[in-house]
Design a protein around this motif. Structure first.
Motif, short mmCIF file in Angstrom:
data_model
loop_
_atom_site.label_atom_id
_atom_site.label_comp_id
_atom_site.label_asym_id
_atom_site.label_seq_id
_atom_site.Cartn_x
_atom_site.Cartn_y
_atom_site.Cartn_z
N THR A 1 14.32 0.49 8.35
CA THR A 1 14.14 0.48 9.81
C THR A 1 15.44 0.12 10.51
N MET B 1 4.87 -4.95 19.76
CA MET B 1 3.86 -6.00 19.57
C MET B 1 2.90 -6.06 20.76
N SER C 1 0.84 -1.21 0.00
CA SER C 1 0.00 0.00 0.00
C SER C 1 0.86 1.24 0.00
N ALA D 1 4.45 7.60 3.35
CA ALA D 1 3.20 6.95 2.93
C ALA D 1 3.02 5.61 3.63
N ARG D 2 4.12 4.95 3.96
CA ARG D 2 4.04 3.66 4.63
C ARG D 2 3.90 3.81 6.14
N PHE E 1 7.51 6.65 9.94
CA PHE E 1 7.99 7.58 10.97
C PHE E 1 6.91 7.80 12.01
N LEU F 1 11.52 5.31 14.32
CA LEU F 1 11.12 4.45 13.21
C LEU F 1 10.10 3.44 13.68
N ALA F 2 9.02 3.31 12.93
CA ALA F 2 8.05 2.24 13.22
C ALA F 2 8.72 0.92 12.90
N PRO F 3 8.32 -0.17 13.57
CA PRO F 3 8.90 -1.46 13.22
C PRO F 3 8.49 -1.90 11.81
N PHE F 4 9.02 -3.02 11.36
CA PHE F 4 9.05 -3.35 9.95
C PHE F 4 7.76 -3.92 9.37
N TRP F 5 6.80 -4.31 10.20
CA TRP F 5 5.63 -4.98 9.64
C TRP F 5 4.43 -4.02 9.59
N ARG F 6 3.54 -4.28 8.64
CA ARG F 6 2.25 -3.60 8.60
C ARG F 6 1.21 -4.71 8.68
N SER F 7 0.16 -4.48 9.46
CA SER F 7 -0.85 -5.51 9.63
C SER F 7 -2.22 -4.98 9.27
N SER F 8 -3.06 -5.89 8.76
CA SER F 8 -4.43 -5.50 8.43
C SER F 8 -5.24 -5.23 9.69
N ARG F 9 -4.76 -5.69 10.85
CA ARG F 9 -5.59 -5.61 12.05
C ARG F 9 -5.18 -4.54 13.04
N LEU G 1 8.46 6.41 2.52
CA LEU G 1 8.46 5.99 3.92
C LEU G 1 7.34 6.68 4.69
N GLN H 1 -4.89 -12.23 10.49
CA GLN H 1 -4.49 -10.96 9.90
C GLN H 1 -3.59 -11.17 8.69
N HIS H 2 -3.48 -10.08 7.94
CA HIS H 2 -2.61 -10.06 6.76
C HIS H 2 -1.43 -9.16 7.08
N ILE H 3 -0.24 -9.70 6.85
CA ILE H 3 0.99 -8.96 7.16
C ILE H 3 1.61 -8.49 5.84
N ASP H 4 2.09 -7.27 5.86
CA ASP H 4 2.64 -6.64 4.65
C ASP H 4 4.08 -6.21 4.96
N ILE H 5 5.04 -6.88 4.33
CA ILE H 5 6.46 -6.58 4.57
C ILE H 5 7.05 -5.99 3.28
N GLU I 1 11.74 -1.15 3.21
CA GLU I 1 11.45 -0.59 4.51
C GLU I 1 12.15 -1.35 5.63
#
Lengths: 404, 419
Positions: free
Chosen positions: A211, B30, A135, B333-334, B337, B351-359, B331, A199-203, A207
């Protein structure tokens, strides 16, 4: 008693390259049942990359492929055909996790968007690993390890002033993203057990590098208004000395951050009196442009000794100064041998594969080698025939049609 | 909603510097509750600042690595300090430490002891060389892992010395440690018991150059430093652009990418050039090829090159520097920061950690702690300790509670270094 802790967890890996397969392998090493899907005919792109024994290219002998895919089961499937997509649905119905490395435009074409997957498979965990993520304005951009190091800021800080930035060698972004994705996947498994949510994880590979790296540069930017860290062998305002010094048979990494270590270093090289010189007391200030009065005797002393002699002396002087090892030296290094770090994977019909294991030992649930990487489509009959119940003749037809 | 995934998991964190603290930073993001055990006698190294000296309670580097955590001031050189740790262990799920092997045992906090106090405890130890083997007692810093792992040997220009990858070494180790802890937590969910996790920082870095070893084990060939060259294809490199020290990174691993690159550079005839006709020829003539590409890129900005090449499906991206990273649209947009207010430093970007989650979304719940900021709260809530008891322990030098900001930078070494 020890056990495979992820035993019973079923993972479908619809991915190729380094990052996503490394994620799948980390889960497989801890016992997950990983079903790797490769395109019929050509297989994972890494099958073409090598290294190959005696440099003879062969799709079943690529070291890179064999290393990244041990402990997995191998299927071939073309999910962009109608039947192939149907079979994928059947596989996903049996799965706990889908790992993929597909960027959004193609994801839509395959009906694998988060929305459609959530509808069809509400309990499925999905881990996507792509160069720029799922995204953002750059989701359709092409990526490679060198562009991840570029966007993540790693390249810019490495290398000499006036020379090109340096990328990190051997797919750092790929391995790092794979490790990150495996962590997020185990977390998602834990959360599903604890809280019942999927959940769905997006790596994003770029990035992940960012990080690890950007915090350093942000500080550098904020404090020094510095655009670049390149060309500064001692990093940004670190304590002198901190760098590589040439010795008789290679290089040593030299550092002595505590004052007592600095005194012991000067004593070791026979120049204890230098510690008394007031003008050298601010070791952050002199790191930017080290004075010849220190650099020359230190560099000279290292040049006159071998790595082993220096290392022995450094142990006696309690200094964290370390040889720079080449890969071939590590393979027989007593410390790594003692820990059993390198593993040997027997490959029927192939040379035994020797490569690094995992860097951690869990006392009750260790990782282990169960089987070598699969041949292309090796487990089609097992999965499609026995588990999903396709008749042998329909498997033949599917193979002829290029679906499997 | 911020991450509450590890809600109810309590981590007792003895680690310092960067590798261990990065692992517990990730666990904190987490949703785990991280109790950082430290003291004024032995504050986390990052509290003094890595790059420039800082007061113990106002170090941006410490803040980067310790948001969301609580600080418990305990003096481990005092027998009563150890006793307090032993009383805290039954209330905790994970112990993280990166001392040299043997230190925790000497303190009376070895795994056997902790396991007897709490069979569910997971103890994760991250030493430079792991906790076994002839070199297990050797200390290590980030530069040491780099040198010992082979990565330093491989990184650099072909004609230059090895290269250090700086603090990212520590963070890579920390990320690996977090993976190991999560795996052990998952195992505990199944088995009901904890375990000992023995991680070697040196091995963690070896794993990130995993397949480089195969060149030797398969063909007895020793990979060397090769700058930006890729052994298996060309072009691959950082190319100069218009602007001060501006560069773009380009890779064309396939024939399709190579052809698209020639079209985009408006030199379709290069595809016919005998020097570049296939991947092996391009690798052989990579210097000539790089010169031709540079002639094209150096008349353009890195952004313009990136846009043009990405339009035709070629991997390219500007080589970001400190200034462009801070302003990176990608960065931002993701959501990479996060802004976290620190009581003394004011708003800080972490810095935010490396994963993005749908939840859930990335969020920092709290600033990094002042030294001893949560001592009272933790001893009261977990051990039911009274104010009188705590006052006595503080007087005896067993516990430390945050006072108002200290300007001290620490020990005699630092003063002598006048840093």
């Amino acid at each position: 008693m020890t056990q495979d802790i992820l035993a019973g967890i079923r993972v479908v890996e619809l991915a190729e390259g380094i990052a996503a397969p490394y994620c799948g392998r980390l889960l497989a090493d801890f016992g997950a049942e990983v079903w790797k899907i490769e395109p019929p005919g050509r297989g994972d792109t890494t099958r073409q990359h090598g290294p190959f024994p005696r440099h003879l290219p062969h799709p079943e002998r690529s070291g890179l492929f064999l290393a990244l895919n041990m402990n997995k089961r191998g299927l071939t499937l073309a999910p962009d055909t109608a039947t192939g997509r149907q079979i994928l649905t059947e596989l996903l119905q049996q799965a706990d996790v889908l790992i993929h490395n597909i960027a959004p435009p193609r994801l839509g074409a395959l009906h694998l968007t988060p929305d459609s997957l959530r509808q069809e498979h509400p309990r499925l965990l999905v881990t996507a690993i792509t160069p720029y993520g799922q995204s953002n304005p750059y989701q359709h951009y092409q990526g490679a390890d060198i562009t991840a190091c570029a966007l993540g800021g790693l390249s810019e800080g490495l290398g000499g002033a006036g020379r090109p930035p340096l990328t990190a060698p051997f797919s750092q972004a790929g391995y790092q993203a794979g490790l990150s994705a495996a962590s997020a996947t185990v977390l998602a498994l834990l959360v599903r057990e604890r809280q019942g949510i999927a959940q769905h994880i997006d790596i994003a590979e770029a990035e992940v590098i960012a990080t690890l790296q950007t915090g350093v540069y942000l500080n550098n930017f904020v404090f020094d208004q510095a655009r670049t860290m390149r060309g500064n062998p001692f990093g940004s305002r670190t304590i002198y000395p901190a760098g590589f010094y040439r010795c008789r048979d290679g290089f040593m990494w030299v550092t002595a951050p505590q004052w007592a270590q600095w005194e012991r270093l000067l004593e070791m090289i026979g120049q204890p009196e230098l510690a008394n010189e007031e003008r050298f007391h601010n070791r952050r200030a002199i790191a930017i442009n080290p004075p010849a009065a220190l650099e020359v005797p230190i560099a000279q002393w290292f040049l006159e000794h071998t790595r082993e002699d220096i290392f022995t002396l450094c142990r006696q002087h309690r200094l964290p100064i370390t040889p720079v090892y080449a890969l071939e030296e590590l393979l027989t290094h007593p410390q790594l041998v003692d820990r059993g770090f390198f593993m040997a994977v027997e490959q029927p019909g192939n040379d035994t594969l020797r490569l690094p294991g995992l860097p951690m030992q869990l006392s009750r649930t260790p990782w282990r080698v169960r089987y070598p990487a699969p041949l292309l489509g090796e487990h089609n009959a097992l999965m499609y025939g026995q588990t999903l119940g396709y008749a042998p003749e329909s498997l033949t037809a599917l193979r002829r049609a290029g679906v499997i | 909603m911020a991450h509450t995934w590890l809600q109810g998991i309590r981590v007792l964190d003895f680690s310092w510097a960067a590798a261990g603290p990065y692992a517990t930073l990730l666990l904190g993001f987490m949703g785990a509750e991280v109790l950082k055990v430290e003291s004024r006698q032995r504050p986390d190294l990052s509290r003094r600042g890595f790059y420039s000296p800082a007061p113990l309670d106002a170090s941006p580097e410490f803040h980067d690595l310790n948001v969301n955590k609580r600080s418990v001031g305990l003096n481990l050189s005092h027998p009563q300090g150890i006793e307090l740790v032993q009383r805290l262990v039954p209330h905790c799920d994970v112990v993280v430490e990166n001392f040299r092997p043997g230190v925790m045992q000497r303190l009376g906090l070895g795994y056997e002891t902790l396991q007897a106090l709490n069979p569910r405890i997971i103890m994760a130890a991250a030493a430079a060389n792991g906790s076994t083997g002839p070199e297990s007692a050797y200390p290590g810093y980030a530069g040491v892992f780099n040198a010992l792992s082979g990565l330093g040997h491989l990184t650099g220009y072909a004609d230059g010395p090895p290269t250090e990858l700086r603090i990212s070494m520590d963070l890579r180790v920390g990320m690996t440690l977090a993976f190991a802890v999560l795996t052990a937590l998952y195992a505990r969910r199944q088995t009901g018991v904890g375990q000992y996790v023995d991680l070697s920082a040196r091995e963690a870095i070896c794993c990130l150059i995993g397949h480089s070893f195969l060149h030797y084990t398969m063909n007895s060939e020793a990979p060397q430093r090769q700058g930006n060259d890729n052994a298996s294809y060309a072009p691959h490199g950082c190319y100069r652009c218009i602007g001060q020290d501006a560069w773009v990174s380009i890779a064309a691993p396939t024939e399709a990418a190579w052809q698209a690159l020639c079209q985009a550079m408006e030199h379709p005839e290069w595809q016919m050039d005998r020097r570049f006709r296939d991947v092996a020829s391009r690798v052989e003539h990579r210097q000539a090829l790089d010169a031709l590409i540079t002639a094209w890129t150096q008349q353009r900005t890195a952004d313009a090159v990136t846009e043009r090449l990405q339009q035709v499906g070629v991997a390219a991206y500007p080589t970001m520097n400190s200034a462009t990273l801070a302003a990176s649209e990608h960065l931002q947009a993701r959501g990479a920061f996060l802004s976290v207010a620190h009581p003394l430093l004011g708003p800080q970007t972490v810095l935010a950690p490396f994963w993005r989650s749908s939840r859930s979304v990335q969020q920092a719940e709290r600033s990094s702690p002042l030294l001893g900021e949560h001592t009272r709260e933790v001893l009261r809530d977990l051990l039911n300790m009274t104010e009188q008891d705590m006052a006595r322990l503080a007087r005896d030098g067993v516990i430390e509670c945050a006072e108002m900001p200290s300007a001290s930078t620490g020990d005699a070494d630092a003063r002598k270094d006048r840093t």
